[in-house]
Design a protein around this motif. Structure first.
Motif, mmCIF file in Angstrom:
data_model
loop_
_atom_site.group_PDB
_atom_site.id
_atom_site.type_symbol
_atom_site.label_atom_id
_atom_site.label_comp_id
_atom_site.label_asym_id
_atom_site.label_seq_id
_atom_site.Cartn_x
_atom_site.Cartn_y
_atom_site.Cartn_z
ATOM 1 N N ARG A 45 0.826 -1.199 0.000
ATOM 2 C CA ARG A 45 0.000 0.000 0.000
ATOM 3 C C ARG A 45 0.863 1.254 0.000
ATOM 4 N N ASP A 46 2.012 1.186 0.661
ATOM 5 C CA ASP A 46 2.907 2.337 0.713
ATOM 6 C C ASP A 46 3.715 2.497 -0.575
ATOM 7 N N ARG A 47 4.047 1.400 -1.202
ATOM 8 C CA ARG A 47 4.986 1.431 -2.331
ATOM 9 C C ARG A 47 4.315 1.674 -3.675
ATOM 10 N N PHE A 48 3.103 1.126 -3.859
ATOM 11 C CA PHE A 48 2.483 1.141 -5.181
ATOM 12 C C PHE A 48 1.184 1.941 -5.180
ATOM 13 N N PRO A 49 0.846 2.551 -6.319
ATOM 14 C CA PRO A 49 -0.486 3.150 -6.439
ATOM 15 C C PRO A 49 -1.558 2.069 -6.306
ATOM 16 N N VAL A 50 -2.590 2.365 -5.548
ATOM 17 C CA VAL A 50 -3.677 1.416 -5.323
ATOM 18 C C VAL A 50 -4.968 2.017 -5.872
ATOM 19 N N ILE A 51 -5.622 1.287 -6.755
ATOM 20 C CA ILE A 51 -6.918 1.681 -7.293
ATOM 21 C C ILE A 51 -7.970 0.833 -6.595
ATOM 22 N N VAL A 52 -8.830 1.481 -5.827
ATOM 23 C CA VAL A 52 -9.921 0.761 -5.170
ATOM 24 C C VAL A 52 -11.082 0.703 -6.153
ATOM 25 N N GLY A 53 -11.385 -0.501 -6.604
ATOM 26 C CA GLY A 53 -12.408 -0.636 -7.624
ATOM 27 C C GLY A 53 -13.012 -2.020 -7.635
ATOM 28 N N ASP A 54 -14.015 -2.165 -8.478
ATOM 29 C CA ASP A 54 -14.739 -3.421 -8.637
ATOM 30 C C ASP A 54 -14.619 -3.842 -10.085
ATOM 31 N N ALA A 55 -14.274 -5.097 -10.321
ATOM 32 C CA ALA A 55 -14.102 -5.583 -11.683
ATOM 33 C C ALA A 55 -15.389 -5.545 -12.492
ATOM 34 N N ALA A 56 -16.526 -5.410 -11.821
ATOM 35 C CA ALA A 56 -17.802 -5.328 -12.515
ATOM 36 C C ALA A 56 -18.175 -3.908 -12.894
#
Length: 216
Positions: A45-56
């Motif tokens: 979580r600290d190192r990489f960009p995180v996209i909070v999303g739903d595959a649908a």
């Protein structure tokens, strides 16, 4: 900078891929797509960009695709056929400069796991017929997209010692019981080779283990 969008980043299979990428491809950026970011290790979580999303959700793909050059899709579930089509639509409509997509499909959809002690690996065809049809249609969807792609159809992805990798096409191949399992890191290495080294181009392949690797 080259960037891999890792869909379904909290899955054990994706986590093995992220570990391999961190160690072997440190100059490649990762972007992690997850529904529940708290399930990611804190260092990721600290190192990489995180996209909070739903595959649908089509809009979530639109948010995730900027600056992405590769896609590793390990999203699972019986509705992944529809979600794959959403992903391909988002890539097409955003003109994202995707160089290669690795898609993890289901082993057994062609009846290839017919021998040995675990016939249930091919029972997916009767248990989930629509899912099976979708997984088989993926090859056409990717071909029609014009993208470079590799579809992997693993048996059982597990921990353990690394082995050589066996791939099979055409689709109908009897895979022996002692070949079913595949090491997570072995599988991650195959995915990286497909993404960056043009291994297994534009194919749908069953993948399983071969002989154990020996120390040189």
């Amino acid at each position: 900078m080259e960037t891999v969008l890792v869909l379904g980043a909290t899955s054990p299979t994706a986590q093995a891929f992220i570990s391999l990428m961190t160690h072997d491809y440190p100059t490649v950026q990762l972007k992690l797509f997850v529904r529940h970011p708290a399930k990611l290790p804190a260092d990721q979580r600290d190192r990489f960009p995180v996209i909070v999303g739903d595959a649908a959700n089509y809009a979530d793909y639109l948010r995730a695709l900027p600056d992405v050059t590769y896609v590793y899709n390990s999203v699972g579930g019986v509705h992944t056929g529809a979600w794959t089509q959403l992903l391909l639509r988002a890539i097409r409509e955003t003109h994202a400069p995707i160089k290669h997509v690795v898609d993890i499909s289901a082993g057994g959809i062609y009846g290839e796991f017919r021998s040995g002690l675990r016939p249930y690996l091919s029972a997916v065809r009767t248990m989930y017929p629509q899912y099976t049809r979708d997984q088989r249609h993926k090859l056409d969807w990717y071909r029609d997209s014009g993208l470079a792609f590799t579809i992997f159809r693993p048996g059982l992805i597990q921990d353990g010692p690394e082995t050589q990798l066996i791939t099979h096409t055409p689709d109908y191949h009897d895979i022996r019981a002692n070949e079913f399992d595949i090491n997570r890191t072995t599988f991650a290495r195959a995915a990286a080779n497909a993404l960056f080294h043009n291994a297994y181009p534009n194919q749908s392949l069953s993948v399983h283990n071969g002989a154990p690797l020996t120390e040189s």
